[in-house]
Design a protein around this motif. Structure first.
Motif, PDB file in Angstrom:
ATOM      1  N   PHE A   1       0.822  -1.206   0.000  1.00 52.16           N
ATOM      2  CA  PHE A   1       0.000   0.000   0.000  1.00 52.16           C
ATOM      3  C   PHE A   1       0.864   1.267   0.000  1.00 52.16           C
ATOM      4  O   PHE A   1       0.442   2.311  -0.490  1.00 52.16           O
TER       5      PHE A   1
ATOM      6  N   PRO B   1       0.666   6.222  -1.942  1.00 50.30           N
ATOM      7  CA  PRO B   1       1.051   7.621  -1.719  1.00 50.30           C
ATOM      8  C   PRO B   1       2.390   7.979  -2.375  1.00 50.30           C
ATOM      9  O   PRO B   1       2.605   9.124  -2.778  1.00 50.30           O
TER      10      PRO B   1
ATOM     11  N   ASN C   1      -8.689   3.690  -1.939  1.00 51.98           N
ATOM     12  CA  ASN C   1      -7.267   3.546  -2.243  1.00 51.98           C
ATOM     13  C   ASN C   1      -6.833   4.576  -3.276  1.00 51.98           C
ATOM     14  O   ASN C   1      -5.770   5.184  -3.157  1.00 51.98           O
TER      15      ASN C   1
ATOM     16  N   VAL D   1      -6.464   7.975  -1.735  1.00 51.07           N
ATOM     17  CA  VAL D   1      -5.199   8.116  -0.992  1.00 51.07           C
ATOM     18  C   VAL D   1      -4.102   8.611  -1.936  1.00 51.07           C
ATOM     19  O   VAL D   1      -3.372   9.559  -1.620  1.00 51.07           O
TER      20      VAL D   1
ATOM     21  N   SER E   1       2.090  11.351   3.748  1.00 47.69           N
ATOM     22  CA  SER E   1       1.521  10.067   3.319  1.00 47.69           C
ATOM     23  C   SER E   1       0.491   9.566   4.326  1.00 47.69           C
ATOM     24  O   SER E   1      -0.554   9.027   3.940  1.00 47.69           O
TER      25      SER E   1
ATOM     26  N   THR F   1      -3.469   9.052   3.612  1.00 43.15           N
ATOM     27  CA  THR F   1      -4.087   7.762   3.924  1.00 43.15           C
ATOM     28  C   THR F   1      -5.335   7.956   4.790  1.00 43.15           C
ATOM     29  O   THR F   1      -6.392   7.386   4.513  1.00 43.15           O
TER      30      THR F   1
ATOM     31  N   LEU G   1      -8.983   7.094   3.028  1.00 41.17           N
ATOM     32  CA  LEU G   1      -9.701   5.930   3.540  1.00 41.17           C
ATOM     33  C   LEU G   1     -11.016   6.291   4.217  1.00 41.17           C
ATOM     34  O   LEU G   1     -11.836   5.405   4.466  1.00 41.17           O
TER      35      LEU G   1
ATOM     36  N   LEU H   1      -6.584   1.909   8.908  1.00 42.22           N
ATOM     37  CA  LEU H   1      -5.749   3.105   9.046  1.00 42.22           C
ATOM     38  C   LEU H   1      -4.483   2.775   9.815  1.00 42.22           C
ATOM     39  O   LEU H   1      -3.387   3.218   9.442  1.00 42.22           O
TER      40      LEU H   1
ATOM     41  N   ASN I   1      -2.279   0.356   7.418  1.00 39.01           N
ATOM     42  CA  ASN I   1      -1.736   1.092   6.270  1.00 39.01           C
ATOM     43  C   ASN I   1      -0.925   2.301   6.723  1.00 39.01           C
ATOM     44  O   ASN I   1       0.020   2.708   6.049  1.00 39.01           O
TER      45      ASN I   1
ATOM     46  N   VAL J   1       2.776   3.132   5.381  1.00 41.15           N
ATOM     47  CA  VAL J   1       3.172   4.355   4.673  1.00 41.15           C
ATOM     48  C   VAL J   1       4.197   5.167   5.445  1.00 41.15           C
ATOM     49  O   VAL J   1       5.062   5.798   4.846  1.00 41.15           O
TER      50      VAL J   1
END
Length: 190
Positions: A55, A59, A98, A101, A129, A133, A137, A163, A166, A170
Motif C-alpha cells: 500500500f 502515496p 485507495n 489516498v 503520506s 491515507t 480511507l 488506518l 496502512n 506508509v
C-alpha cells in the motif's frame, strides 16, 4: 544541490494533466501494487481488513507522479487485487478509497515547497503520506450504507484497523521508497 531537485515535490505540469508520463507511471504503479498487494494477510477480528505493505506504493506514486497517477495506482491496483483474490468488484468503494489516498498524496505534495534536508524531507513524506491515507480511507464510511454496518463497526472494525495497518506501512515504507527514488530523479532531472 538545487532546491528543486532536493524536494522533487514541485508540480512539473498542471495538477490534473494527463501526459504519457502520467499514464506510464500510473500503469507501472498499478501493476506493481496489484502484484505486491497479493502478499497481505487479514487482521483477525476485523471485517476482512488486510495488512498490505505494498500500500505504501499508493502515496509514493501520488507524491512523485501526481494526482492522476496516484489515483490510478490506488484504484486500479486495488481493483485488480480484489479480482484476483475472488471478491470481484464487491468492495469497489475500497478501491475508490485507495485511489483517493494516491490523489490526496499528489495534492498534498504538490503544495509542499521543496525541502533541502534529507531527514526533514523523509519526515514530511511520512506525515504527508499518513495524512493522505487518513483522508482517502474515510471514503469507506460508505460501508455504513453499502454493507449495512453501524458507525461504531465502521470505526472499530473497518476504518481504525485499516488506518493503523496502512498508516504503519506508509510511515515506514513510503519514505524508504522516496529515499531510493530521489537519486534516480536527480539523475534524470525530474
Amino acid at each position: 544541490m538545487s532546491a528543486e531537485s532536493a524536494g522533487a515535490t514541485a508540480p512539473r505540469e498542471p495538477l490534473f494533466a494527463i501526459s504519457s508520463r502520467t499514464v506510464v507511471f500510473g500503469a507501472v504503479g498499478a501493476a506493481l501494487y496489484a502484484v505486491l498487494g497479493l502478499f497481505s494477510f487479514v487482521i483477525p477480528g476485523t471485517q476482512n481488513v488486510t495488512v498490505r505493505p505494498a500500500f505504501a506504493l499508493v502515496p509514493f506514486f501520488g507524491k512523485r507522479f501526481g494526482i492522476i497517477a496516484g489515483f490510478f495506482v490506488g484504484f486500479v491496483g486495488n481493483a485488480i487485487i480484489d479480482l484476483i483474490q475472488g471478491s470481484g468488484l464487491t468492495y469497489w468503494n475500497w478501491s475508490v478509497a485507495n485511489g483517493l489516498v494516491g490523489a490526496f498524496a499528489g495534492l498534498i505534495f504538490a503544495y509542499i515547497p521543496p525541502i533541502t534536508g534529507e531527514a526533514l524531507r523523509l519526515v514530511v513524506t511520512a506525515l504527508g503520506s499518513l495524512l493522505a491515507t487518513a483522508l482517502g480511507l474515510l471514503f469507506v464510511i460508505t460501508d455504513i450504507w453499502l454493507q449495512g454496518i453501524s458507525f461504531e463497526t465502521f470505526l472499530t472494525l473497518n476504518y481504525g484497523p485499516v488506518l493503523l495497518a496502512n498508516g504503519i506501512a506508509v510511515v515506514v515504507l513510503t519514505p524508504a521508497l522516496d529515499a531510493i527514488w530521489e537519486p534516480l530523479s536527480k539523475r534524470t532531472g525530474r
